[in-house]
Design a protein around this motif. Structure first.
Motif, PDB file in Angstrom:
ATOM      1  N   LEU A 253      34.781  46.319  54.081  1.00 27.95           N
ATOM      2  CA  LEU A 253      36.132  46.591  53.574  1.00 27.95           C
ATOM      3  C   LEU A 253      36.243  46.238  52.104  1.00 27.95           C
ATOM      4  O   LEU A 253      36.823  46.996  51.316  1.00 27.95           O
ATOM      5  N   ARG A 254      35.687  45.106  51.729  1.00 27.94           N
ATOM      6  CA  ARG A 254      35.833  44.650  50.340  1.00 27.94           C
ATOM      7  C   ARG A 254      35.207  45.623  49.353  1.00 27.94           C
ATOM      8  O   ARG A 254      35.829  45.988  48.344  1.00 27.94           O
TER       9      ARG A 254
ATOM     10  N   ASP B 238      43.631  39.893  51.762  1.00 26.99           N
ATOM     11  CA  ASP B 238      43.398  38.656  51.015  1.00 26.99           C
ATOM     12  C   ASP B 238      42.010  38.150  51.403  1.00 26.99           C
ATOM     13  O   ASP B 238      41.848  37.443  52.397  1.00 26.99           O
ATOM     14  N   PHE B 239      41.002  38.527  50.613  1.00 28.63           N
ATOM     15  CA  PHE B 239      39.626  38.179  50.956  1.00 28.63           C
ATOM     16  C   PHE B 239      39.338  36.704  50.736  1.00 28.63           C
ATOM     17  O   PHE B 239      38.469  36.131  51.398  1.00 28.63           O
ATOM     18  N   MET B 240      40.067  36.072  49.814  1.00 29.97           N
ATOM     19  CA  MET B 240      39.858  34.658  49.562  1.00 29.97           C
ATOM     20  C   MET B 240      40.178  33.819  50.797  1.00 29.97           C
ATOM     21  O   MET B 240      39.458  32.894  51.154  1.00 29.97           O
ATOM     22  N   HIS B 241      41.292  34.168  51.463  1.00 35.47           N
ATOM     23  CA  HIS B 241      41.724  33.406  52.636  1.00 35.47           C
ATOM     24  C   HIS B 241      41.448  34.143  53.941  1.00 35.47           C
ATOM     25  O   HIS B 241      41.891  33.708  55.003  1.00 35.47           O
ATOM     26  N   MET B 242      40.760  35.277  53.845  1.00 33.56           N
ATOM     27  CA  MET B 242      40.353  36.058  55.011  1.00 33.56           C
ATOM     28  C   MET B 242      41.550  36.428  55.891  1.00 33.56           C
ATOM     29  O   MET B 242      41.553  36.219  57.104  1.00 33.56           O
TER      30      MET B 242
ATOM     31  N   SER C 286      41.725  35.328  40.350  1.00 32.00           N
ATOM     32  CA  SER C 286      41.636  36.398  41.337  1.00 32.00           C
ATOM     33  C   SER C 286      42.377  36.104  42.626  1.00 32.00           C
ATOM     34  O   SER C 286      42.869  37.011  43.290  1.00 32.00           O
ATOM     35  N   SER C 287      42.486  34.808  43.010  1.00 34.25           N
ATOM     36  CA  SER C 287      43.037  34.491  44.322  1.00 34.25           C
ATOM     37  C   SER C 287      44.526  34.776  44.417  1.00 34.25           C
ATOM     38  O   SER C 287      45.060  34.947  45.514  1.00 34.25           O
ATOM     39  N   SER C 288      45.214  34.820  43.267  1.00 36.13           N
ATOM     40  CA  SER C 288      46.643  35.084  43.304  1.00 36.13           C
ATOM     41  C   SER C 288      46.938  36.577  43.463  1.00 36.13           C
ATOM     42  O   SER C 288      48.080  36.975  43.567  1.00 36.13           O
ATOM     43  N   MET C 289      45.893  37.383  43.467  1.00 37.07           N
ATOM     44  CA  MET C 289      46.067  38.835  43.532  1.00 37.07           C
ATOM     45  C   MET C 289      45.552  39.373  44.855  1.00 37.07           C
ATOM     46  O   MET C 289      44.357  39.466  45.058  1.00 37.07           O
ATOM     47  N   GLU C 290      46.459  39.688  45.774  1.00 40.26           N
ATOM     48  CA  GLU C 290      46.065  40.393  46.971  1.00 40.26           C
ATOM     49  C   GLU C 290      45.797  41.850  46.605  1.00 40.26           C
ATOM     50  O   GLU C 290      46.382  42.384  45.676  1.00 40.26           O
ATOM     51  N   ILE C 291      44.892  42.458  47.334  1.00 40.69           N
ATOM     52  CA  ILE C 291      44.678  43.890  47.175  1.00 40.69           C
ATOM     53  C   ILE C 291      45.588  44.588  48.174  1.00 40.69           C
ATOM     54  O   ILE C 291      45.380  44.467  49.391  1.00 40.69           O
ATOM     55  N   CYS C 292      46.594  45.258  47.687  1.00 43.59           N
ATOM     56  CA  CYS C 292      47.536  45.967  48.547  1.00 43.59           C
ATOM     57  C   CYS C 292      47.449  47.456  48.241  1.00 43.59           C
ATOM     58  O   CYS C 292      47.634  47.873  47.085  1.00 43.59           O
TER      59      CYS C 292
END
Length: 237
Positions: A174-175, A151-155, A138-144
């Protein structure tokens, strides 16, 4: 020697036997993980709500079934509704029905007392590997969406090239909106997701205030829509 770049994992131990809890904390503490303990479900709820969405979010809970202020199985259901956290149930009960109930309610593993620390470490290591595998996906996928990237993983949150600072509460709102864009989320569900049990009283207008702040920060008046009498939605593009 190259420094280990793995993320430091945080483990919550919910166990009212202070001697056992202290031993588990020491056993699970090493370079890439640390454990903290508490003896009640209320304390656990406060720790979770304070950390989730931060860099010190818990990746795993080791949860005793029998606690002074309630049943761990009930708490397990609450955790699984609100958070994406793996849970190992820890109990003196070795009845098959207890084990089945825990697994049916969402427990990721189940250990009965007495147990060896070697077995516990192995079970914990397995769950943390599963967390890492899930996050790697999931972390490689930004929500654009449109002009926004989140990028919720890295805030990290962007409107175009502008970086935007969001509070923990705004990030939670937001999430749930962008992960369910095009769907109207009822106010009741938003309250349950954003403000965990055990927190102080939340005023009725807290959600409306948080929505307004988020709209203003993101300049998202056209994206975050109010569905009167129901809740809010992030419009589908």
């Amino acid at each position: 020697m190259e420094k280990d770049s793995r993320i430091r994992r945080h483990i919550l131990i919910v166990e009212d036997d202070t001697t056992l809890a202290g031993g588990l904390c020491r056993a699970l503490h090493h370079e890439n993980s640390e454990a903290v303990s508490c003896g009640t479900l209320r304390e656990a709820g406060v720790l979770l709500s304070g950390r989730q969405g931060t860099e010190e979010a818990f990746s795993l809970i080791v949860l005793d079934v029998n606690l002074p202020d309630g049943n761990g199985l009930d708490f397990l259901q609450q955790v699984k509704r609100k958070y994406d956290i793996n849970v190992i149930m820890l109990t003196a009960n070795d009845m098959e029905t207890d084990i089945v109930t825990g697994l049916e309610l969402g427990a990721d593993d189940y250990i009965t007392k007495p147990f060896s620390l070697a077995v516990l470490r192995a079970r914990v290591a397995l769950q943390l590997r599963r967390v890492e595998e899930r996050e790697a996906t999931s972390s490689s996928m930004e929500i654009c969406v449109g002009e926004y990237c989140f990028d919720f993983m890295h805030m990290k949150f962007y409107h175009g090239t502008e970086s935007i600072e969001l509070s923990k509460t705004e990030q939670k709102l937001l999430r749930i909106l962008v992960e369910n864009r095009g769907i109207t989320i009822p106010r009741e569900r938003l309250f349950e997701y954003i403000w965990a049990d055990g927190e102080e009283f939340v005023e009725e207008n807290a959600l409306s205030v948080t929505v307004k702040r988020l709209r203003d920060k993101l300049d998202a008046q056209e994206m975050i829509k109010t569905v009167y009498g129901i809740g809010y939605t992030w419009v589908m593009q």
